[in-house]
Motif scaffolding. Structure first.
Motif, PDB file in Angstrom:
ATOM      1  N   MET A 136       0.841  -1.026  -0.007  1.00 54.72           N
ATOM      2  CA  MET A 136       0.012   0.021   0.167  1.00 54.72           C
ATOM      3  C   MET A 136       0.857   1.183  -0.088  1.00 54.72           C
ATOM      4  N   ASN A 137       2.093   1.468   0.642  1.00 53.35           N
ATOM      5  CA  ASN A 137       2.867   2.452   0.897  1.00 53.35           C
ATOM      6  C   ASN A 137       4.144   2.342  -0.230  1.00 53.35           C
ATOM      7  N   GLN A 138       3.863   1.428  -1.170  1.00 52.71           N
ATOM      8  CA  GLN A 138       4.836   1.385  -2.146  1.00 52.71           C
ATOM      9  C   GLN A 138       5.200   2.392  -3.104  1.00 52.71           C
ATOM     10  N   PRO A 139       3.974   3.196  -3.632  1.00 51.76           N
ATOM     11  CA  PRO A 139       3.966   4.324  -4.343  1.00 51.76           C
ATOM     12  C   PRO A 139       4.586   5.569  -3.739  1.00 51.76           C
ATOM     13  N   TYR A 140       4.329   5.442  -2.318  1.00 52.32           N
ATOM     14  CA  TYR A 140       5.080   6.658  -1.828  1.00 52.32           C
ATOM     15  C   TYR A 140       6.529   6.708  -1.406  1.00 52.32           C
ATOM     16  N   LEU A 141       7.031   5.541  -1.511  1.00 55.93           N
ATOM     17  CA  LEU A 141       8.438   5.192  -0.886  1.00 55.93           C
ATOM     18  C   LEU A 141       9.378   6.023  -2.085  1.00 55.93           C
ATOM     19  N   SER A 142       9.317   5.915  -3.023  1.00 56.13           N
ATOM     20  CA  SER A 142      10.280   6.894  -3.940  1.00 56.13           C
ATOM     21  C   SER A 142      10.255   8.490  -3.636  1.00 56.13           C
ATOM     22  N   PHE A 143       8.771   8.769  -3.338  1.00 54.15           N
ATOM     23  CA  PHE A 143       8.608  10.291  -2.921  1.00 54.15           C
ATOM     24  C   PHE A 143       9.266  10.642  -1.639  1.00 54.15           C
ATOM     25  N   LEU A 144       8.994   9.765  -0.756  1.00 56.77           N
ATOM     26  CA  LEU A 144       9.531  10.119   0.455  1.00 56.77           C
ATOM     27  C   LEU A 144      11.291   9.803   0.566  1.00 56.77           C
ATOM     28  N   LEU A 145      11.743   8.994  -0.341  1.00 58.51           N
ATOM     29  CA  LEU A 145      13.226   8.942  -0.263  1.00 58.51           C
ATOM     30  C   LEU A 145      13.685  10.146  -0.937  1.00 58.51           C
ATOM     31  N   LEU A 146      12.939  10.737  -1.753  1.00 53.22           N
ATOM     32  CA  LEU A 146      13.569  11.885  -2.624  1.00 53.22           C
ATOM     33  C   LEU A 146      13.318  13.183  -1.785  1.00 53.22           C
ATOM     34  N   PHE A 147      12.191  13.366  -0.913  1.00 47.41           N
ATOM     35  CA  PHE A 147      11.828  14.395  -0.244  1.00 47.41           C
ATOM     36  C   PHE A 147      12.942  14.275   1.159  1.00 47.41           C
ATOM     37  N   GLY A 148      13.301  13.055   1.611  1.00 46.65           N
ATOM     38  CA  GLY A 148      14.341  12.946   2.481  1.00 46.65           C
ATOM     39  C   GLY A 148      15.712  13.274   2.251  1.00 46.65           C
ATOM     40  N   PHE A 149      16.025  13.000   0.942  1.00 45.07           N
ATOM     41  CA  PHE A 149      17.281  13.624   0.576  1.00 45.07           C
ATOM     42  C   PHE A 149      17.490  14.737   0.210  1.00 45.07           C
ATOM     43  N   VAL A 150      16.328  15.395  -0.502  1.00 43.53           N
ATOM     44  CA  VAL A 150      16.304  16.973  -0.752  1.00 43.53           C
ATOM     45  C   VAL A 150      16.343  17.682   0.635  1.00 43.53           C
ATOM     46  N   THR A 151      15.800  17.205   1.857  1.00 47.58           N
ATOM     47  CA  THR A 151      15.667  17.920   3.170  1.00 47.58           C
ATOM     48  C   THR A 151      17.048  17.825   3.624  1.00 47.58           C
ATOM     49  N   PHE A 152      17.521  16.651   3.645  1.00 49.55           N
ATOM     50  CA  PHE A 152      18.959  16.693   4.117  1.00 49.55           C
ATOM     51  C   PHE A 152      20.004  17.425   3.562  1.00 49.55           C
ATOM     52  N   ASN A 153      20.053  17.513   2.040  1.00 53.03           N
ATOM     53  CA  ASN A 153      21.026  18.168   1.459  1.00 53.03           C
ATOM     54  C   ASN A 153      20.657  19.812   1.559  1.00 53.03           C
ATOM     55  N   ALA A 154      19.433  20.088   1.735  1.00 54.18           N
ATOM     56  CA  ALA A 154      19.129  21.449   2.332  1.00 54.18           C
ATOM     57  C   ALA A 154      19.868  21.893   3.439  1.00 54.18           C
ATOM     58  N   PHE A 155      19.555  21.057   4.634  1.00 51.13           N
ATOM     59  CA  PHE A 155      20.167  21.539   5.823  1.00 51.13           C
ATOM     60  C   PHE A 155      21.507  21.269   5.811  1.00 51.13           C
ATOM     61  N   LEU A 156      22.157  20.224   5.119  1.00 52.46           N
ATOM     62  CA  LEU A 156      23.602  20.308   5.153  1.00 52.46           C
ATOM     63  C   LEU A 156      24.302  21.603   4.623  1.00 52.46           C
ATOM     64  N   LEU A 157      23.714  21.977   3.367  1.00 56.94           N
ATOM     65  CA  LEU A 157      24.335  23.038   2.592  1.00 56.94           C
ATOM     66  C   LEU A 157      24.038  24.233   3.361  1.00 56.94           C
ATOM     67  N   ILE A 158      23.085  24.500   3.974  1.00 58.07           N
ATOM     68  CA  ILE A 158      22.812  25.987   4.898  1.00 58.07           C
ATOM     69  C   ILE A 158      23.870  25.423   6.177  1.00 58.07           C
ATOM     70  N   GLY A 159      23.824  24.386   6.719  1.00 54.41           N
ATOM     71  CA  GLY A 159      24.967  24.580   7.861  1.00 54.41           C
ATOM     72  C   GLY A 159      26.267  24.582   7.481  1.00 54.41           C
ATOM     73  N   LEU A 160      26.639  24.001   6.416  1.00 59.79           N
ATOM     74  CA  LEU A 160      28.138  24.115   5.977  1.00 59.79           C
ATOM     75  C   LEU A 160      28.424  25.654   5.490  1.00 59.79           C
TER      76      LEU A 160
END
Length: 129
Positions: free
Chosen positions: A1-25
């Motif tokens: 049931m959550n399979q279609p959302y898994l790729s979206f959640l992974l992409l969202f997590g990657f983008v969020t992590f990169n945003a915080f990483l770049l702002i912090g650096l």
């Protein structure tokens, strides 16, 4: 049931992590040499005059709201024009509105807007002192 959302959640997590990483650096690695000149507000190359918290006239906000109201009018005109002039929907099809009804509907809408325009014109809302 959550399979279609898994790729979206992974992409969202990657983008969020990169945003915080770049702002912090950039915060940690940016050079800091504060001076009085750097702390002054930039006013297009001119020295700042007056206080930054000046009051605007109510007419400024009134004209801004009127612009928004009359600008939204065009948002209603575009789909009406597409339907009235037979765009992709095909007026007069199964259950579609007739051309006469659409014309009458838009004439009433434009009349209401014209009455509002004359009202604000007579009240002096468009005069900039």
């Amino acid at each position: 049931m959550n399979q279609p959302y898994l790729s979206f959640l992974l992409l969202f997590g990657f983008v969020t992590f990169n945003a915080f990483l770049l702002i912090g650096l950039s915060h940690l690695l940016a050079p800091r040499r504060p001076t009085a000149l750097k702390d002054m507000p930039y006013e297009s190359g001119m020295p700042p005059l007056g206080d930054a918290h000046e009051r605007f006239s109510v007419k400024f906000y009134l004209v801004a709201m009127l612009f928004i109201v009359f600008d939204i009018e065009t948002v209603f005109l575009i789909p009406w024009g597409a339907i009235f002039f037979g765009g992709a929907t095909g007026v007069g099809g199964a259950g579609g509105p007739s051309t006469g009804f659409l014309l009458l509907e838009m004439l009433v809408f434009m009349f209401i807007l014209a009455v509002g325009y004359v009202y604000i014109w007579k009240r002096g809302a468009l005069e900039w002192d």
